[in-house]
Design a protein around this motif. Structure first.
Motif, short mmCIF file in Angstrom:
data_model
loop_
_atom_site.label_atom_id
_atom_site.label_comp_id
_atom_site.label_asym_id
_atom_site.label_seq_id
_atom_site.Cartn_x
_atom_site.Cartn_y
_atom_site.Cartn_z
N THR A 136 -22.99 31.91 44.37
CA THR A 136 -21.93 32.79 43.88
C THR A 136 -22.49 33.95 43.07
N PRO A 157 -13.69 37.74 44.16
CA PRO A 157 -12.85 36.63 43.67
C PRO A 157 -13.46 35.97 42.45
N LEU A 167 -18.08 31.06 45.60
CA LEU A 167 -18.27 31.80 46.85
C LEU A 167 -19.50 31.27 47.57
N ASP A 206 -14.04 29.49 47.69
CA ASP A 206 -12.80 30.23 47.88
C ASP A 206 -12.93 31.22 49.03
N ALA A 207 -14.13 31.74 49.25
CA ALA A 207 -14.37 32.70 50.32
C ALA A 207 -15.84 32.63 50.72
N VAL A 231 -18.85 35.10 52.29
CA VAL A 231 -19.27 36.46 52.61
C VAL A 231 -20.16 36.40 53.85
N THR A 290 -15.30 39.14 54.69
CA THR A 290 -15.03 37.87 54.03
C THR A 290 -14.01 37.06 54.83
N LEU A 291 -14.12 35.77 54.72
CA LEU A 291 -13.14 34.86 55.31
C LEU A 291 -13.03 33.64 54.41
N THR A 292 -11.95 32.91 54.56
CA THR A 292 -11.78 31.67 53.81
C THR A 292 -12.08 30.51 54.75
N GLN A 340 -9.63 29.36 57.41
CA GLN A 340 -9.42 30.15 58.62
C GLN A 340 -10.27 29.66 59.78
N GLN A 370 -10.73 43.72 54.80
CA GLN A 370 -11.77 42.77 54.43
C GLN A 370 -13.11 43.09 55.09
#
Length: 375
Positions: free
Chosen positions: A73, A89, A93, A141-142, A144, A157-159, A162, A190
């Motif tokens: 992160t 966020p 990460l 949370d996401a 990169v 970025t994606l979670t 998804q 994004q």
């Protein structure tokens, strides 16, 4: 579920010990990054922290075997998002460098030249493929992602929600999950087009973050080993009084110091960028990965059979050393990158200079092409 928290609202690292024994007793335990204050918390640094400060935090996380993506992160994901101009966020990460993804425009535009779909009305993307062994994906949370789109290198970025997540772990049982994407639409908001230099920086940051974690775990091996040989007696005297043990302890401390110094030396060059950053990070990861096996070997040898048990905390450090040694490039990978630009003229200055930056610059000048060696 047993959880530990890492607060992210203060740059101070508490001095109290981080006890992971109870945490790891729960096989479903997972760490979370929240804004709550906990007595055993390791704080995420502030957004304006220097690379040197971030490395210090990452080393502390490696030393305590903190079960969370703190280094990922603080040292990798957040700086890349800021460089790309995307929102950062507050929570944990992760990152993935995945040039093998299949990416195309979601909203194609008609073009009088080129193949159909070679242009888009905007940068909304459809992404297909798999992100392999993403660190702590299930807890992030996401994520990169750095990949190659029709228009060149791209960051988006994606979670994890998804994607279809296939759980996995490394030898230390840290999450290393696969994320499978099936024509996932990434909104243009994004997505950021990036230059090759940011893609290179991502690789460097990932390698240096892993090196800092190795440095911290190595320090933990030293602490545990010295404590053990001091307390354990044989033939009426502590193990630390035997010459053979002293020699092995000295080598353990030496290897750990080499890793720590190599990591610390890379902080300023990474902030500067360019050839100096490539040289310093390649040297740091080469040293860290090369020393990891020797540090773990000596620590286990001096602990004896007790050191290999799940009940002894040594395995929290050594299994991480073995895992992190290979992640983000092992010593062979980075040694090749370190040596590739060297010539008979630049080798000696690179080995003897008091500063990495002048040596790296000398290497770059000798190549005469004005662009850094791609790593």
């Amino acid at each position: 579920m047993n959880t530990h928290t890492i607060e992210n609202n203060t740059p101070v690292i508490p001095a109290d010990a981080y006890d992971t024994t109870a945490f790891y007793a729960d096989p479903d335990a997972i760490a979370t990054v929240t804004n709550t204050t906990a007595p055993d918390a390791v704080a995420l640094p502030s957004e304006d922290a220097s690379t040197a400060e971030l490395l210090t935090v990452a080393q502390e996380a490696g030393h305590r075997a903190v079960p969370a993506p703190l280094a990922e992160t603080a040292l990798v994901a957040r700086p890349l998002l800021r460089r790309a101009g995307l929102p950062v966020p507050d929570g944990p990460l992760s990152y993935a460098i995945a040039p093998e993804l299949t990416i195309r425009y979601a909203h194609t535009a008609a073009s009088p030249i080129g193949s159909p779909g070679c242009l888009g009305d905007d940068d909304t993307l459809l992404v297909t493929g798999s992100l392999r062994r993403v660190p702590w994906a299930r807890a992030a949370d996401a994520v990169v992602v750095l990949a190659t789109a029709p228009f060149g290198p791209v960051l988006f970025t994606l979670t994890p929600s998804q994607a279809h997540l296939t759980p996995g772990t490394n030898l230390a049982e840290e999450p290393r999950d696969d994320l499978h994407l099936a024509a996932l639409e990434i909104p243009a908001s994004q997505v950021r087009r990036i230059g090759p230099e940011l893609l290179d920086e991502a690789r460097l940051r990932a390698a240096l973050a892993r090196s800092a974690l190795i440095a911290g775990a190595a320090e933990r091996c030293v602490d545990l080993t010295v404590a053990h040989t001091t307390a354990r007696t044989q033939f009426g005297r502590p193990l630390s009084r035997f010459q053979a043990v002293k020699q092995e302890e000295a080598r353990l401390i030496e290897e750990t110091a080499l890793v720590r110094i190599a990591v610390q030396t890379a902080a300023t060059p990474l902030d500067i960028g360019g050839p100096a950053a490539h040289f310093a990070v390649a040297a740091a990861k080469t040293q860290a990965s090369a020393s990891a096996a020797e540090i773990a070997r000596i620590a286990h040898q001096l602990h004896g059979a007790i050191g290999i048990t799940q009940l002894h905390p040594l395995h929290l450090a050594t299994t991480r050393l073995w895992s992190w040694r290979d992640e983000d490039g092992d010593e062979t990978h980075w040694a090749h990158r370190l040596a590739r630009p060297l010539t008979p003229t630049t080798l000696w200055p690179a080995l003897t200079t008091a500063h990495i930056a002048p040596a790296a610059q000398a290497i770059e000048t000798s190549r005469g092409n004005g662009s850094p060696e791609r790593i």
